[in-house]
Design an enzyme around this catalytic site. Structure first.
Site, short mmCIF file in Angstrom:
data_model
loop_
_atom_site.label_atom_id
_atom_site.label_comp_id
_atom_site.label_asym_id
_atom_site.label_seq_id
_atom_site.Cartn_x
_atom_site.Cartn_y
_atom_site.Cartn_z
N HIS A 1 36.00 52.56 91.54
CA HIS A 1 37.24 53.26 91.90
C HIS A 1 37.31 53.37 93.42
O HIS A 1 36.40 53.88 94.04
CB HIS A 1 37.21 54.66 91.26
CG HIS A 1 38.54 55.31 91.15
ND1 HIS A 1 39.28 55.68 92.26
CD2 HIS A 1 39.27 55.67 90.08
CE1 HIS A 1 40.40 56.24 91.84
NE2 HIS A 1 40.42 56.25 90.52
N CYS B 1 34.17 73.43 74.36
CA CYS B 1 35.26 73.91 73.51
C CYS B 1 35.93 75.08 74.22
O CYS B 1 35.25 76.01 74.65
CB CYS B 1 34.68 74.38 72.18
SG CYS B 1 35.80 75.48 71.29
N GLU C 1 45.81 64.71 92.92
CA GLU C 1 45.03 63.49 93.13
C GLU C 1 46.05 62.38 93.24
O GLU C 1 46.90 62.26 92.35
CB GLU C 1 44.12 63.19 91.93
CG GLU C 1 43.03 64.21 91.72
CD GLU C 1 42.20 63.90 90.47
OE1 GLU C 1 42.28 62.79 89.93
OE2 GLU C 1 41.47 64.81 90.04
N GLU D 1 42.07 68.74 84.89
CA GLU D 1 42.76 68.01 83.82
C GLU D 1 42.39 68.48 82.42
O GLU D 1 41.77 67.76 81.63
CB GLU D 1 42.50 66.51 83.95
CG GLU D 1 43.07 65.93 85.23
CD GLU D 1 42.94 64.41 85.32
OE1 GLU D 1 42.11 63.84 84.60
OE2 GLU D 1 43.68 63.82 86.11
N TRP E 1 40.22 52.78 85.36
CA TRP E 1 40.38 53.15 83.95
C TRP E 1 41.56 52.47 83.24
O TRP E 1 41.87 52.80 82.12
CB TRP E 1 40.50 54.66 83.81
CG TRP E 1 41.45 55.33 84.79
CD1 TRP E 1 41.09 55.94 85.96
CD2 TRP E 1 42.88 55.43 84.70
NE1 TRP E 1 42.21 56.42 86.60
CE2 TRP E 1 43.32 56.13 85.85
CE3 TRP E 1 43.84 54.99 83.77
CZ2 TRP E 1 44.68 56.40 86.10
CZ3 TRP E 1 45.18 55.27 84.02
CH2 TRP E 1 45.59 55.96 85.17
N ARG F 1 31.68 64.42 81.11
CA ARG F 1 32.32 65.66 81.56
C ARG F 1 33.27 66.16 80.47
O ARG F 1 33.44 65.50 79.46
CB ARG F 1 33.08 65.45 82.88
CG ARG F 1 34.23 64.47 82.78
CD ARG F 1 35.02 64.38 84.09
NE ARG F 1 35.93 63.25 84.06
CZ ARG F 1 36.71 62.87 85.05
NH1 ARG F 1 36.72 63.53 86.18
NH2 ARG F 1 37.50 61.83 84.93
N GLU G 1 32.57 56.14 88.22
CA GLU G 1 33.68 55.68 89.05
C GLU G 1 33.27 54.77 90.21
O GLU G 1 33.89 54.77 91.27
CB GLU G 1 34.50 56.89 89.49
CG GLU G 1 35.25 57.44 88.28
CD GLU G 1 35.90 58.80 88.47
OE1 GLU G 1 35.74 59.41 89.54
OE2 GLU G 1 36.57 59.25 87.52
N GLN G 2 32.24 53.96 89.96
CA GLN G 2 31.76 53.08 91.03
C GLN G 2 32.79 52.03 91.44
O GLN G 2 32.78 51.55 92.56
CB GLN G 2 30.48 52.37 90.56
CG GLN G 2 29.31 53.33 90.43
CD GLN G 2 28.24 52.80 89.51
OE1 GLN G 2 28.53 52.18 88.49
NE2 GLN G 2 27.00 53.07 89.84
N CYS H 1 35.76 72.80 66.00
CA CYS H 1 34.46 73.42 65.74
C CYS H 1 34.61 74.75 65.00
O CYS H 1 35.72 75.18 64.68
CB CYS H 1 33.73 73.63 67.07
SG CYS H 1 34.36 75.01 68.03
C1 GAL Z 1 41.38 61.71 87.24
C2 GAL Z 1 40.28 62.75 87.38
C3 GAL Z 1 39.39 62.46 88.57
C4 GAL Z 1 39.00 61.02 88.55
C5 GAL Z 1 40.23 60.16 88.57
C6 GAL Z 1 39.94 58.68 88.62
O1 GAL Z 1 41.93 61.70 85.98
O2 GAL Z 1 40.83 64.03 87.53
O3 GAL Z 1 38.27 63.28 88.52
O4 GAL Z 1 38.22 60.76 87.43
O5 GAL Z 1 40.95 60.42 87.42
O6 GAL Z 1 41.16 57.95 88.63
ZN ZN Z 2 36.17 74.36 69.33
#
Ligand code: GAL
Ligand code: ZN
Length: 661
Positions: free
Chosen positions: A369, A107, A318, A142, A326, A103, A366-367, A152
């Site tokens: 998460h 640009c 969120e 984000e 992550w 994702r 994100e399995q 670029c």
């Molecule tokens: C955020 C993002 C979400 C999801 C989440 C997982 O940074 O906006 O789409 O990826 O992290 O923690």
């Molecule tokens: Zn660019």
């Protein structure tokens, strides 16, 4: 206070939708955020819109009594768009064009992408803008996550336009950038490329402008969507964007300006794990906290920083509900976490908390998460916490109805942050770390500060901290002057006034443009390696008498007081901290980089002089006062006793207490 959830109906068979909506409702959720990243499902080929599934999802949620927050899907351009226009893909600092398959692969300066972003945003707004259940919009997701600076061809030519607009003439640019150094003089705008891929390190003025340009590019890209939405939705619907609080590559003051409010994504355990290296000093133990609840000072710091962007309440768009995927350890989260986090967010100024996410995802990155519900649909800890929270909603509302009192402002300026980041001069000299020392000092004294832009309304504060004004201009100098002249207590920190806003060193003695205001000269400055300390004596109570990390030798003018003096070679007899009366107020210059305890002593000194009530907050506790009430949060494993007005209050482990009066 509103509670919501991030929901991806397209990830589940429609047979679950009704139950999902009902179970959300039962947990006290009334806002559902949808359509994020769902571009390919909304438009399967250029111009072939497939709204039927989204229509049904909106209806199902609305029928269950939910309000709907729609997201524009532009963080995930579909494959058909990228294969038709591969130049949409961004180019990274190493000059590599990145690929489709995750994702944020675009640009922000690509004109084709602008057109498609406008088109999908308008189409969504036209279709759902008048739906009675739709309350507002989130733009993209984000900005700047993974990369904020693209290099670029589109960015190169836009950068040249941006520079022409800013400097008008090349002579001006050459002069302001100091291109005379290493024969970098330009005689055609087309010669100016992005700074990446130079042989040796590039000109800091060039880099700083590229950082600004890159930040402006996101602000401008966001504006395209704001305009497309505003023209097609009713006034009462809000527009926001969800930022990553510690990203630091986009000027969030600029980004939030045209939004109705700003939102951020809070993941306390991830921020504690990753963020502690960015905020605490390297040799310092981080605050006592529970591994599975995060560090309330780090979480709190970012709530505060976000609240300060518009000096207004904000949303958590969120919020972590369980394990994330992550960070390094991705710790499991015990029962109770969500309740405590939600209380802290609300107490610190969040108007709404939207949980990420409803059900854990069976596919994609994100399995691992967590969501409020397990992959199989059963309730996870976070969901059960919401049921507890439901019984406390009234108490929460009562508490946050009291005003949030913030007598202290701390300045945050992104250009200065960037300038220091590219030339820290001393390892670990980082802008946010320096700010965090003072934030913590306030929190250790029971004060919730605001973290604000230098352009913000400064008159709200009695004490203003400018821990680092490395870059200075006349406007800033004048604003700070006015603040002190009108009765405020102002404190400037080390390295102030070193450069102008072009990242070029001042011709004046330090602290440059603040020289008169401070009433002292910085005669010398030393970066101190680990284990080296210069001894001091100070009249500030309990100020530990040693300068470490960074020390400046100050020569006060007549009439300027010395609050701390070096006692030994090489700065013997020079001041380390000065104080000058200025109009109805005063100005302090702190010529040492304080550790947390020194910053606390300094803050106590400043606050007591202003008659601002303070508390001694024991380690491990964090408090927020609203009106006459106090929210005391203990995320450690043991109970903590807080003494207030001679009364002891026991705050249980992993819990909070509301203290009256
Ligand atoms: C955020 C993002 C979400 C999801 C989440 C997982 O940074 O906006 O789409 O990826 O992290 O923690
Ligand atoms: Zn660019």
């Amino acid at each position: 206070m509103k509670l919501g959830v991030c929901y991806y109906p397209e990830h589940w068979s429609e047979k679950h939708w009704e139950t999902d909506a009902k179970e959300m409702h039962e947990a006290g959720i009334d806002i559902v955020r949808i359509a994020e990243f769902a571009w390919a499902k909304m438009e399967k080929e250029e111009g072939i819109y497939t709204w039927d599934w989204l229509d049904r999802s909106v209806e199902t949620l609305a029928t269950a009594g939910h309000q709907i927050l729609l997201c524009t899907p532009t963080a995930a351009p579909p494959a058909w768009l990228i294969s038709a226009h591969p130049d949409i893909l961004p180019v990274d600092e190493k000059g590599r064009r990145r690929r489709f398959g995750s994702r944020r692969h675009y640009c922000p300066n690509n004109k084709t992408y602008h057109e498609h972003s406008k088109r999908i945003t308008k189409a969504m707004a036209e279709r759902y803008g008048n739906h009675p259940a739709v309350i507002g919009w989130q733009i993209d997701n984000e900005f700047g996550c993974y990369f904020a600076r693209c290099y670029c061809e589109s960015c190169t030519s836009e950068f040249q336009n941006w520079l022409q607009k800013k400097y008008t003439s090349l002579d001006e640019l050459n002069e302001r950038w100091g291109t005379i150094f290493w024969s970098q003089t330009y005689n055609d705008w087309g010669q100016i490329e992005p700074y990446n891929l130079t042989v040796a390190e590039p000109n800091p003025s060039h880099v700083l402008d590229y950082y600004r340009f890159a930040s402006d590019s996101w602000v401008a890209y966001q504006q395209i969507q704001i305009d497309a939405l505003r023209a097609n939705i009713p006034k009462k619907q809000f527009i926001t964007h969800n930022v990553i609080a510690d990203l630091n590559t986009i000027d969030y003051h600029d980004l939030s300006r045209n939004l109705d409010f700003i939102s951020w994504d809070s993941y306390p355990t991830g921020y504690a794990e990753m963020g502690s290296q960015n905020l605490y000093a390297p040799d310092e133990e981080s605050f006592a906290y529970a591994h599975d609840l995060g560090d309330p000072l780090i979480t709190g710091f970012f709530h505060t920083l976000i609240r300060g962007l518009k000096q207004a309440p904000f949303w958590i768009m969120e919020h972590q509900t369980g394990a994330i995927n992550w960070s390094e350890n991705n710790t499991g989260v015990r029962p109770g976490a969500l309740r405590l986090w939600t209380w802290q967010a609300a107490a610190t100024g969040a108007e709404a908390v939207v949980y990420f996410r409803w059900k854990a995802s069976r596919f994609g990155l994100e399995q691992h998460h967590d969501g409020l519900r397990h992959h199989h649909g059963g309730a996870n800890n976070g969901y059960n916490d919401l049921l507890t929270l439901k019984t406390e909603r009234q108490a929460l509302e009562d508490f946050i109805a009291h005003p949030l009192d913030t007598p202290v402002g701390i300045l945050l300026d992104y250009s200065t942050l960037w300038a220091l980041e590219m030339q820290p001069h001393r390892k670990d000299f980082a802008y946010l770390k320096h700010l965090f020392v003072f934030y913590r000092a306030c929190k250790m004294l029971g004060i919730e500060p605001d973290i604000i832009s230098p352009q913000a309304d400064l008159n709200r504060y009695k004490v203003l901290l400018a821990p680092n004004t490395f870059l200075a201009d006349e406007v800033l100098a004048q604003n700070l002057d006015n603040f002190a002249a009108q009765g405020g207590s102002l404190m400037l920190g080390v390295r102030s006034g070193f450069k102008d806003t072009n990242n070029v060193v001042t011709e004046e003695p330090l602290p440059g443009l603040f020289r008169e205001l401070v009433g002292a000269k910085v005669a010398q400055w030393h970066s101190l390696p680990p284990k080296i300390a210069y001894s001091l004596q100070s009249e500030i109570p309990v100020f530990y008498p040693e300068a470490t990390f960074w020390a400046e030798a100050l020569k006060p003018d007549t009439g300027t007081k010395s609050l701390a003096t070096y006692t030994a070679f090489p700065f013997e007899n020079s001041s380390a901290i000065t104080e000058k009366k200025h109009g109805d107020g005063k100005v302090l210059y702190c010529g040492v980089y304080p550790d947390a305890k020194q910053a606390k002593a300094l803050m106590r000194f400043l606050l007591v002089a202003e008659n601002i009530p303070i508390l001694d907050i024991p380690d491990g506790l964090t408090v927020i006062s609203r009106g006459k009430k106090l929210f005391a949060l203990n995320l450690t494993e043991s109970p903590i006793v807080l003494v207030r007005k001679s009364n002891p209050y026991r705050i249980p482990a992993r819990n909070f207490k509301l203290i009256e009066g």
